[in-house]
Enzyme design. Structure first.
Site, PDB file in Angstrom:
ATOM      1  N   GLY A   1      48.002  -3.787 -55.163  1.00 34.62           N
ATOM      2  CA  GLY A   1      46.933  -2.852 -55.918  1.00 34.62           C
ATOM      3  C   GLY A   1      46.982  -3.522 -57.317  1.00 34.62           C
TER       4      GLY A   1
ATOM      5  N   SER B   1      56.895   8.005 -59.395  1.00 34.25           N
ATOM      6  CA  SER B   1      56.331   8.847 -60.232  1.00 34.25           C
ATOM      7  C   SER B   1      57.163   9.858 -60.726  1.00 34.25           C
ATOM      8  CB  SER B   1      55.017   9.508 -59.446  1.00 34.25           C
ATOM      9  OG  SER B   1      54.397  10.270 -60.342  1.00 34.25           O
TER      10      SER B   1
ATOM     11  N   TYR C   1      49.941  13.840 -52.659  1.00 38.46           N
ATOM     12  CA  TYR C   1      50.405  12.787 -53.353  1.00 38.46           C
ATOM     13  C   TYR C   1      51.825  12.920 -53.979  1.00 38.46           C
ATOM     14  CZ  TYR C   1      50.394   9.673 -57.472  1.00 38.46           C
ATOM     15  OH  TYR C   1      50.907   8.508 -58.445  1.00 38.46           O
TER      16      TYR C   1
END
Length: 335
Positions: free
Chosen positions: A13, A141, A154
Site C-alpha cells: 500500500g 486500527s 472494515y
C-alpha cells in the site's frame, strides 16, 4: 535490530497515505525499499521520485489479496537486495454503509485486501526473515478493539487482523524465531482512506475527530522496525477508546450510537458517479493526505511519542492526560 540506514524494507500500500508517508520517511533515513501496490504507474512514479533523492527503491506491482503475487513480491526483494529486514503490511481499504446494504462481493473484496493481504504478507515475511530475523509490522486500527457503525465490515477486518497477528506472534515466540511482531493501531488519520472507500451512504463519508497526520503513524512504524514493540496506539484517542471499550463496553456502545452516525457522514451529497479503489486502483496521484477541512489535524501525539520510549508507569500517567484531552475532542458536536 538494524538501523534504518542498514535495512531492506517491504511496504505494501505504498502509493498513498500511511504507506506513502512511511516510504518517503524511510528513504530519507537511508533504507532500501521494496514498494508494493496495485497501480504499476503510481509505483514506478514513486520509485523514480525516491531514486532522484538518492534512495534505492524497487517497484513491484502487487495485489496483496493474491498469495502468489505476494510470494513474487518477497522473491523480488531477495533477488534485488538479498534479504528482507522489515516488512510493513499496510494495504487497506474501507466501506461506508450499513451491513444490510453492502453486497457480498464488496465485503469479500475488502477482506481479501485488509485481512488476507496481511495473512499473505505476514507468512511471506516469516519465510524470508526466519533465519536472520527482522521486524513484521501489521496495520490494525483503533477499530481493532472497538467496532464502529457504518464501517462495520472494515471494523471486522481489523478485528481479524488483530487476532491473526496476536496468534502469529505467540507461534513465532514459541519457536524462538528472531522476528519482532508489532500491531499498529492508529486513530482516525488524515489520509486518502475516505476518497478511496466504497460509499453506500447518501452523503460523502468522513472520519470522526480527532484526526492525526499520517507522519505520526509512519514515525511509529519506523520506530517499531528498530525497537521491538507489541502494540502501538497512534494517538491518545485510540488508547482511550480501547481502554474504555474494554472496561465499559455497553457504555461505549451507547456513545457510538449517539455520535458515530453523525460524525461519519457529511452534509455533502454523494455524487452518483463517485469512484473508489475497492476492486481496482484507478488513481495515479501520489497523495499522503486528503487535507481534511472539517476537523483539526494533529501533527503529533504526545501519548504515542512517550509510549514508544518510556516504561509502563510513565505511559500510564501520560495516558490519563491524553484520555481526558481525547474525550473532550470526541465529545465536541460534529460541525
Amino acid at each position: 535490530m538494524k538501523k534504518l540506514s542498514e535495512q531492506v524494507m517491504v511496504i505494501t500500500g505504498a502509493t498513498s497515505g500511511i504507506g506513502l508517508t512511511t516510504a518517503r520517511m524511510a528513504a530519507e533515513a537511508g533504507a532500501k525499499l521494496v514498494l508494493a501496490a496495485r497501480s504499476a504507474d503510481a509505483l514506478h512514479q514513486l520509485a523514480d521520485e525516491l531514486a532522484a533523492r538518492g534512495a534505492e527503491a524497487l517497484a513491484v506491482p502487487t495485489d496483496v489479496g493474491e498469495r502468489a503475487e505476494v510470494e513474487k513480491l518477497g522473491q523480488a526483494a531477495i533477488d534485488r537486495f538479498g534479504r528482507v529486514d522489515s516488512w510493513v503490511n499496510n494495504a487497506g481499504v474501507s466501506i461506508f454503509g450499513r451491513h444490510e446494504d453492502v453486497t457480498d462481493e464488496d465485503r469479500q473484496r475488502l477482506f481479501q485486501t485488509n485481512f488476507w493481504g496481511v495473512v499473505h504478507g505476514s507468512l511471506e515475511a516469516l519465510r524470508r526473515m526466519k533465519r536472520d530475523g527482522g521486524a513484521l509490522i501489521n496495520l490494525g486500527s483503533e477499530v481493532s478493539d472497538r467496532a464502529v457503525p457504518l464501517q462495520g465490515i472494515y471494523s471486522a477486518s481489523k478485528h481479524a487482523v488483530k487476532g491473526f497477528t496476536d496468534s502469529l506472534r505467540m507461534e513465532i515466540e514459541k519457536d524462538q524465531v528472531p522476528i519482532s511482531v508489532t500491531l499498529i493501531k492508529p486513530a482516525a488519520i488524515d489520509t486518502m482512506l475516505i476518497a478511496h472507500a466504497k460509499n453506500y451512504l447518501r452523503h460523502e463519508p468522513r472520519l470522526p475527530p480527532p484526526l492525526y497526520a499520517p507522519e505520526v503513524v509512519a514515525s511509529a512504524i519506523l520506530h517499531a522496525t528498530q525497537h521491538p514493540q507489541r502494540d502501538v496506539y497512534v494517538g491518545g484517542a485510540a488508547k482511550m477508546i480501547a481502554v474504555g471499550s474494554f472496561h465499559m463496553p455497553r457504555l461505549f456502545d451507547h456513545y457510538m450510537k449517539a455520535t458515530m452516525f453523525k460524525q461519519q457522514e457529511s452534509d455533502r451529497p454523494a455524487p452518483p458517479d463517485r469512484h473508489d479503489t475497492l476492486h481496482a486502483a484507478d488513481s495515479l496521484e501520489l497523495r499522503q493526505r486528503l487535507g481534511a477541512t472539517y476537523s483539526r489535524v494533529h501533527e503529533r501525539s504526545p501519548y504515542t511519542a512517550v509510549a514508544l520510549r518510556s516504561g509502563p508507569l510513565t505511559t500510564a500517567l501520560l495516558f490519563g492526560g491524553a484520555a481526558l484531552a481525547a474525550w473532550k475532542l470526541l465529545a465536541r458536536p460534529p460541525r
